[in-house]
Design an enzyme around this catalytic site. Sequence first.
Site, PDB file in Angstrom:
ATOM      1  CG  ASN A   1      -1.726   1.190   1.529  1.00  0.00           C
ATOM      2  OD1 ASN A   1      -1.933   1.986   0.625  1.00  0.00           O
ATOM      3  ND2 ASN A   1      -2.316   1.337   2.661  1.00  0.00           N
TER       4      ASN A   1
ATOM      5  CD  GLU B   1      -3.422  -2.424   7.259  1.00  0.00           C
ATOM      6  OE1 GLU B   1      -2.456  -2.648   6.746  1.00  0.00           O
ATOM      7  OE2 GLU B   1      -4.054  -1.309   7.284  1.00  0.00           O
TER       8      GLU B   1
ATOM      9  CD  GLU C   1      -2.894   5.775   6.689  1.00  0.00           C
ATOM     10  OE1 GLU C   1      -2.801   5.728   5.398  1.00  0.00           O
ATOM     11  OE2 GLU C   1      -2.190   5.110   7.312  1.00  0.00           O
TER      12      GLU C   1
ATOM     13  CG  HIS D   1      -5.938   1.957   5.358  1.00  0.00           C
ATOM     14  ND1 HIS D   1      -5.567   2.964   6.124  1.00  0.00           N
ATOM     15  CD2 HIS D   1      -4.810   1.103   5.013  1.00  0.00           C
ATOM     16  CE1 HIS D   1      -4.088   2.777   6.549  1.00  0.00           C
ATOM     17  NE2 HIS D   1      -3.737   1.800   5.994  1.00  0.00           N
TER      18      HIS D   1
ATOM     19  CB  SER E   1       5.119  -0.941  12.084  1.00  0.00           C
ATOM     20  OG  SER E   1       4.848   0.374  12.102  1.00  0.00           O
TER      21      SER E   1
ATOM     22  CE  LYS F   1      -0.063   3.424   4.808  1.00  0.00           C
ATOM     23  NZ  LYS F   1      -0.252   3.371   6.039  1.00  0.00           N
TER      24      LYS F   1
ATOM     25  N   GLY G   1       2.275   2.758  10.833  1.00  0.00           N
ATOM     26  CA  GLY G   1       3.185   3.724  10.469  1.00  0.00           C
ATOM     27  C   GLY G   1       3.780   4.264  11.843  1.00  0.00           C
TER      28      GLY G   1
HETATM   29  P1  PGA Z   1       2.735   0.679   7.632  1.00  0.00           P
HETATM   30  O1  PGA Z   1       1.229   0.714   6.957  1.00  0.00           O
HETATM   31  O2  PGA Z   1       3.209  -0.587   7.009  1.00  0.00           O
HETATM   32  O3  PGA Z   1       3.606   1.906   7.149  1.00  0.00           O
HETATM   33  O4  PGA Z   1       2.563   0.507   9.126  1.00  0.00           O
HETATM   34  C1  PGA Z   1       0.564  -0.383   6.641  1.00  0.00           C
HETATM   35  C2  PGA Z   1      -0.741   0.193   6.242  1.00  0.00           C
HETATM   36  O5  PGA Z   1      -1.471   1.170   6.775  1.00  0.00           O
HETATM   37  O6  PGA Z   1      -1.425  -0.608   5.142  1.00  0.00           O
END
Ligand code: PGA
Length: 258
Positions: free
Chosen positions: A9, A168, A98, A96, A214, A11, A174
């Site tokens: 992903n 997640e 976010e 997601h 992460s 982003k 992140g």
């Molecule tokens: P990250 O993001 O690996 O940077 O923690 C994962 C995601 O949001 O899909």
Amino acid sequence: MRRNILAGNWKMNTSLFEGIELFNSIVEKSYSFSDKNIHFIIAPPYTHLATMDANRLINLSLAAQNCSKNENGAFTGEISVDIIKSVGAKAVIIGHSEIRQNFNEKNSSLKEKVDVAIGKGLDIIYCCGETDKNRNQNDQESVVENQVSEALFHLSYSDFGKVIVAYEPVWAIGTGITASPEQAQNIHAFIRGLISNRFDTSLANSTSILYGGSCNSKNAKDLFECKDIDGGLIGGASLKADEFIHIATTLVAAKDNE
Ligand code: PGA
């Protein structure tokens, strides 16, 4: 046998030029996986999708990071499922955290996106996961159960076959803090149990459930050795081809040893 999946992903990262370079690099490094049980999904920004040829690899497909619940019309800034399909993507990430947070998106609206995406033939990666507040209150299972059941459990048996679930935990995305293998395995097994209760064991056992938050080449082994973790939805660590491919190698090795 269920599919092991490694999804990147990206982003809101990479210019078009950088994205094409990254995509080409991942594709070139992925040829050696063509006979392995691993499927790659790349979710770049919308603007990049049409420039990327997923047909170069048998076990690679493209996904959008979101979609509109509306089919077409006066929705400035939104992207419909038909548009996503027209540029070659085969899947879409829905729910997601976010997007749940930034756009105050609720399970009921995600359910509408699920319906339009699946109705038009896209696979979905459906994200769920608790916040740190939920976990501190030991509410992670009830939160995940609501997210999964309210947006997915109205689907028919065959439509549910197009669903990939991504667990997640919001506190791990992140942040550099990863869920422990035990924490992740417990929720993955819990989700598989929910699918089994709603549908049956066979469908539950064939559903790929990915971990995200992460995940990187250092912690991937311990996570992927867990029996209910079938791969990862990778954010930051998917932006470097070598790192992403290292995680793929780790996934294949972990599942070969099971
Ligand atoms: P990250 O993001 O690996 O940077 O923690 C994962 C995601 O949001 O899909």
